[in-house]
Design an enzyme around this catalytic site. Structure first.
Site: not given
Length: 196
Positions: A40, A43
């Site tokens: 991600c 993230c």
């Protein structure tokens, strides 16, 4: 039940779903749980900010990291549909959450909410952000008007309108009323969401 990958910021302790919630309830200090995944990008973008806040609030707020790919049961039980998601808990109760890439100021607000036990105040978009959204949206609508009334133009105008709305949605009384009403409906009957 599968082992839950529970991660206080720099260690790993596998535990079950029940143990996770028990540990959460028995935590002597507030907890912010970061739901992330290695693939991600957003993230990874938030990681330095979360680590900095973890150090700033060290001893006052504990930060746990949970890999979303390894713990789908936990994500389902907390109704997490997108990552990164950070959830603040105080005395085992969810106080607030933030999803997606958010500003340091919003994360700071979330950590403060965990400490105080009060729901975080919604941070409004910065004035520069508002102006940028309104400008881009207006440019798209203008481009649509100048290019004629084709299907593509209508689509472009709609996208421009949506972008402009994101710059002012928090000040719109109709949006506030509808969103509050939807939250009330979903809070009254959360089982109907997960039963489908």
């Amino acid at each position: 039940m599968d082992a839950l990958r529970f991660r206080p910021l720099l260690s790993e302790n596998p535990m079950s779903l029940e143990e996770f919630f028990e540990k959460l309830r028995s935590s002597p200090i507030p907890v912010v749980v970061d739901f992330w995944a290695p693939w991600c990008g957003p993230c990874r973008a938030l990681k330095p900010t979360i680590e900095r806040l973890s150090q700033e609030y060290s001893g006052r707020v504990e930060v746990w990291k949970v890999n979303a790919d390894e713990d789908p049961d936990l994500l389902r039980s907390l109704r997490i549909y997108s990552i990164p998601t950070l959830i603040a808990f105080h005395a085992g109760q969810e106080i607030g959450r933030r999803t997606g890439v958010v500003s340091t100021r919003e994360l700071h607000t979330l950590f403060e909410a965990a400490l105080s036990g009060n729901r975080p105040v919604r941070v409004e978009p910065a004035p520069v952000n508002r102006i940028l959204r309104l400008g881009v949206g207006l440019a798209l609508v203008g481009l649509a008007v100048l290019s004629g009334m084709s299907v593509v133009s209508w689509l472009l105008a709609g996208i421009g309108g949506l972008i402009m709305f994101t710059g002012v949605y928090d000040r719109c009384p109709i949006y506030r009323m509808v969103s509050m009403r939807l939250k009330e409906i979903f809070r009254k009957n959360p089982a109907s969401i997960t039963d489908n």
